[in-house]
Design an enzyme around this catalytic site. Structure first.
Site, short mmCIF file in Angstrom:
data_model
loop_
_atom_site.label_atom_id
_atom_site.label_comp_id
_atom_site.label_asym_id
_atom_site.label_seq_id
_atom_site.Cartn_x
_atom_site.Cartn_y
_atom_site.Cartn_z
N GLU A 162 0.85 -1.19 0.00
CA GLU A 162 0.00 0.00 0.00
C GLU A 162 0.89 1.25 0.00
O GLU A 162 1.82 1.35 0.77
CB GLU A 162 -0.91 -0.01 1.24
CG GLU A 162 -1.91 1.11 1.25
CD GLU A 162 -2.61 1.26 -0.08
OE1 GLU A 162 -3.29 0.32 -0.52
OE2 GLU A 162 -2.47 2.33 -0.71
N LYS A 221 8.25 -1.64 -2.06
CA LYS A 221 7.58 -0.88 -1.00
C LYS A 221 8.60 -0.30 -0.02
O LYS A 221 8.58 0.89 0.30
CB LYS A 221 6.57 -1.79 -0.27
CG LYS A 221 5.93 -1.17 0.94
CD LYS A 221 5.14 0.08 0.62
CE LYS A 221 4.89 0.90 1.86
NZ LYS A 221 4.16 2.14 1.61
N CYS A 277 5.76 4.50 9.80
CA CYS A 277 6.40 3.66 8.76
C CYS A 277 7.81 4.03 8.35
O CYS A 277 8.66 3.14 8.25
CB CYS A 277 5.50 3.61 7.55
SG CYS A 277 3.96 2.75 7.93
P1 NAD Z 1 -2.54 -0.17 12.49
O1 NAD Z 1 -1.81 -0.44 13.73
O2 NAD Z 1 -3.30 1.10 12.31
O3 NAD Z 1 -3.58 -1.36 12.22
C1 NAD Z 1 -3.24 -2.71 12.29
C2 NAD Z 1 -4.41 -3.48 12.88
O4 NAD Z 1 -4.14 -4.87 12.83
C3 NAD Z 1 -4.67 -3.17 14.37
O5 NAD Z 1 -5.98 -2.69 14.52
C4 NAD Z 1 -4.47 -4.51 15.08
O6 NAD Z 1 -5.36 -4.71 16.15
C5 NAD Z 1 -4.74 -5.48 13.95
N1 NAD Z 1 -4.14 -6.81 14.15
C6 NAD Z 1 -2.85 -7.12 14.44
N2 NAD Z 1 -2.70 -8.45 14.52
C7 NAD Z 1 -3.90 -9.00 14.27
C8 NAD Z 1 -4.38 -10.33 14.19
N3 NAD Z 1 -3.55 -11.36 14.37
N4 NAD Z 1 -5.68 -10.53 13.93
C9 NAD Z 1 -6.51 -9.49 13.73
N5 NAD Z 1 -6.13 -8.20 13.78
C10 NAD Z 1 -4.84 -7.97 14.04
O7 NAD Z 1 -1.48 -0.34 11.31
P2 NAD Z 1 -1.51 0.39 9.88
O8 NAD Z 1 -0.99 1.78 10.02
O9 NAD Z 1 -2.84 0.16 9.26
O10 NAD Z 1 -0.40 -0.43 9.10
C11 NAD Z 1 -0.62 -1.75 8.71
C12 NAD Z 1 0.49 -2.17 7.75
O11 NAD Z 1 0.43 -1.37 6.57
C13 NAD Z 1 1.91 -1.97 8.29
O12 NAD Z 1 2.72 -3.01 7.80
C14 NAD Z 1 2.36 -0.66 7.69
O13 NAD Z 1 3.75 -0.59 7.53
C15 NAD Z 1 1.68 -0.68 6.34
N6 NAD Z 1 1.36 0.64 5.79
C16 NAD Z 1 0.85 1.63 6.57
C17 NAD Z 1 0.49 2.84 6.01
C18 NAD Z 1 -0.09 3.95 6.85
O14 NAD Z 1 -0.30 5.02 6.31
N7 NAD Z 1 -0.35 3.76 8.10
C19 NAD Z 1 0.64 3.05 4.63
C20 NAD Z 1 1.16 2.01 3.86
C21 NAD Z 1 1.51 0.81 4.43
C1 UGA Z 2 4.37 7.61 3.85
C2 UGA Z 2 4.48 7.54 2.32
O1 UGA Z 2 4.35 8.85 1.78
C3 UGA Z 2 3.42 6.62 1.74
O2 UGA Z 2 3.60 6.49 0.35
C4 UGA Z 2 3.51 5.25 2.40
O3 UGA Z 2 2.48 4.42 1.92
C5 UGA Z 2 3.38 5.40 3.91
O4 UGA Z 2 4.43 6.30 4.39
C6 UGA Z 2 3.58 4.14 4.66
O5 UGA Z 2 4.16 3.20 4.16
O6 UGA Z 2 3.12 4.18 5.80
P1 UGA Z 2 2.84 8.90 5.57
O7 UGA Z 2 3.90 8.51 6.54
O8 UGA Z 2 1.43 8.61 5.91
O9 UGA Z 2 3.12 8.20 4.16
O10 UGA Z 2 2.92 10.46 5.27
P2 UGA Z 2 3.98 11.36 4.45
O11 UGA Z 2 3.24 12.37 3.71
O12 UGA Z 2 4.94 10.54 3.68
O13 UGA Z 2 4.75 12.08 5.63
C7 UGA Z 2 5.64 11.39 6.48
C8 UGA Z 2 6.36 12.38 7.36
O14 UGA Z 2 7.29 13.16 6.60
C9 UGA Z 2 5.44 13.38 8.04
O15 UGA Z 2 5.88 13.63 9.35
C10 UGA Z 2 5.58 14.61 7.17
O16 UGA Z 2 5.28 15.79 7.86
C11 UGA Z 2 7.05 14.53 6.81
N1 UGA Z 2 7.39 15.25 5.55
C12 UGA Z 2 6.81 14.91 4.38
C13 UGA Z 2 8.34 16.25 5.59
O17 UGA Z 2 8.89 16.56 6.65
N2 UGA Z 2 8.67 16.90 4.43
C14 UGA Z 2 8.11 16.58 3.24
O18 UGA Z 2 8.47 17.21 2.21
C15 UGA Z 2 7.16 15.55 3.21
#
Ligand code: NAD
Ligand code: UGA
Length: 466
Positions: A162, A221, A277
């Site tokens: 994602e 990723k 992340c």
């Molecule tokens: P999160 O902590 O918000 O959500 C994860 C959920 O999974 C929690 O609600 C937890 O209770 C649940 N969970 C964990 N183990 C479980 C199990 N065994 N059965 C059922 N539920 C379970 O995490 P997130 O931010 O959504 O991130 C999830 C993954 O996606 C991570 O690997 C992260 O690196 C990736 N990711 C996050 C973002 C982001 O913007 N947060 C963007 C891209 C990718």
């Molecule tokens: C980031 C990536 O942008 C997503 O593509 C990815 O899916 C995600 O991580 C993930 O794997 O979790 P996110 O962390 O939600 O997304 O937000 P960003 O917009 O990337 O910002 C990350 C941090 O960098 C924030 O604290 C933001 O304020 C900071 N940032 C961003 C800066 O300081 N300068 C910039 O120019 C951009």
């Protein structure tokens, strides 16, 4: 394979928004989002859409349209697995906190537990999709778990990382730069890729759906996040340079970004990147590089995180050096707790680290954030202090110097300084005259996001930028 039902294990910042958008764009598919947390599922089912657990512009409007029509939130993981042809894994994969690879490698226990549950409950063929961010070659481990029973069920594992960013998740999901689907190059692998691609084709143009082998998808990723974070650390390292030389970092950033080969995105200087992340994914990349014997590669990426630590600390030191080495009897208004604007997520937010340093120097702080709840702010701080082995008495003393403010302008009462940590739009247009009236002195302004307009700021204010 005809897809009638899909499920997603993990109802967090990824599972919630991504599945809501799939449900909206694919009305004929039933989408079930499951989580082990009863509380979280209850919140997703809350009739008051302001109480769903993820704050994300545009999300509640989608939930309103599809919830309990073709989108369901449930804790019944067993039924969701049994009923689905495709199972997404969107569980959290934080850095390990103990054992081999402590503080570096990804903790895969949630992923492995989910795979064991799929193995247990699946009674027919399933496509298992890695949506969580995972170390390259995790699919191998997943297959190992899934096939370690005598069941006559075929599992195909795909990687579909994602790329959404919080705060713009819905926009990103509607108009993705690309969707990446990695799978095995076998005939069943290709069929599985086709089934998943077909779902995305409901709204993503074909030329934006990339397919690859599973390892490339997993690595792409980690690499994308590392490259994005590297740009931030690059510009932040130059902001330190600007402070020594009187060059202006915004002008420098603008000039660099005007080169179309470089581009102007992700060059906004800041108090450091936060979020759940970037740091954990880069540390994972560092760990994996070392695992494969690539010491120089590991050191290269590690530097991105080290500069980020340095930047947060540099901001805190700027405040301390300007207010006097001891901050006893100094009160600082801290604007913003979320790691970026338009989210209620505060994981790894720079605010946590900066507050800790200021509090350790004796300061009192007022914290204001429009979306992060008070308990979360106090929990974040408490957890940080616990990591640093403080005892309960010490933690209570420190937390007694933190005041969470509900109304923005109450934040400025008798403060010595204002520190801007999150770039919420409302902080761009502060009423400086009103602030001047509420505080007995003219506070310093420390702008960690470079959002204060010098033109609009009355002359008597002393503005210090990162
Ligand atoms: P999160 O902590 O918000 O959500 C994860 C959920 O999974 C929690 O609600 C937890 O209770 C649940 N969970 C964990 N183990 C479980 C199990 N065994 N059965 C059922 N539920 C379970 O995490 P997130 O931010 O959504 O991130 C999830 C993954 O996606 C991570 O690997 C992260 O690196 C990736 N990711 C996050 C973002 C982001 O913007 N947060 C963007 C891209 C990718
Ligand atoms: C980031 C990536 O942008 C997503 O593509 C990815 O899916 C995600 O991580 C993930 O794997 O979790 P996110 O962390 O939600 O997304 O937000 P960003 O917009 O990337 O910002 C990350 C941090 O960098 C924030 O604290 C933001 O304020 C900071 N940032 C961003 C800066 O300081 N300068 C910039 O120019 C951009």
């Amino acid at each position: 394979m005809k897809i009638n039902t899909i499920c997603c294990i993990g109802a967090g910042y990824v599972g919630g928004p991504t599945m809501s958008v799939i449900a909206l764009k694919c009305p004929k598919i039933k989408v079930i989002v499951v989580d082990k947390s009863k509380e979280k599922i209850k919140a997703w089912n809350n009739r008051d859409l302001n109480k769903i657990p993820v704050y994300e512009p545009g999300l509640k409007e989608i939930i309103k349209k599809v919830r309990n029509k073709n989108l369901f939130f449930s804790t019944d993981i067993k039924s969701a697995i049994e009923d689905s042809e495709i199972i997404f894994l969107a569980v959290n994969t934080p850095s390990k906190t103990s054992g081999k690879g402590k503080n570096m490698a990804a903790d895969l226990s949630n992923i492995e537990k989910s795979a064991r549950e799929i193995r247990k409950y699946a009674n027919n063929d399933k496509i298992v999709v890695e949506k969580s961010t995972l170390p390259v070659r995790t699919a191998e481990r997943l297959k190992e778990i899934l096939t370690s029973s005598n069941k006559k069920v075929h599992f195909e594992v795909l990687s579909n990382p994602e790329f959404l960013a919080e705060g713009t998740a819905i926009k990103d999901l509607f108009k993705s730069d690309r969707v990446l689907v990695g799978g095995d190059e076998t005939s069943s692998g290709k069929k599985a890729i086709k089934s998943l691609v077909k779902i995305y084709e409901n709204w993503i143009p074909k030329n934006k759906i990339l397919t690859s082998n599973v390892w490339s998808a997993e690595l792409s990723k980690l690499a994308s996040n590392a490259m994005l974070a590297q740009r931030i650390s690059s510009i932040n390292s130059l902001s330190a340079f600007c402070q020594k030389t009187e060059a202006n970092i915004l002008e420098v950033s603008n000039a660099i970004g005007a080169d179309s080969r470089i581009g102007n995105k992700f060059l906004q200087p800041s108090v450091g990147f936060g979020g759940s992340c970037f740091q954990k994914d880069i540390l994972n990349l560092v760990y994996l590089s070392k695992f494969y014997g690539l010491e120089e590669v590991a050191e290269y990426w590690h530097q991105v995180v080290k500069i980020n630590d340095y930047q947060r600390e540099r901001f805190a030191k700027l405040i301390i050096s300007n207010l006097g080495a001891q901050l006893d009897k100094k009160r600082i208004a801290l604007l913003g707790w979320a790691f970026k604007k338009d989210t209620n997520d505060s994981r790894e937010s720079a605010s946590i680290y900066v507050s800790e340093i200021l509090l350790n120097h004796g300061a009192d702080i007022n914290v204001y954030d429009p979306q992060v709840p008070s308990e979360q702010i106090l929990n974040d701080l408490e957890n940080r202090l616990l990591v640093n082995n403080l005892n309960k008495k010490e933690i209570d003393e420190i937390l007694s110097r933190v005041t969470i403010i509900k109304d923005l302008y109450d934040c400025f009462n008798k403060v010595d300084a204002i520190a801007i940590l999150t770039e919420w739009d409302m902080f761009r247009d502060l009423n400086w005259r009103k602030i001047k009236k509420t505080s007995t002195k003219t506070p310093y302004i420390f702008d960690g996001r470079l959002i204060v307009s010098k033109k609009k700021l009355p002359k008597e204010f002393n503005l210090i930028t990162i």
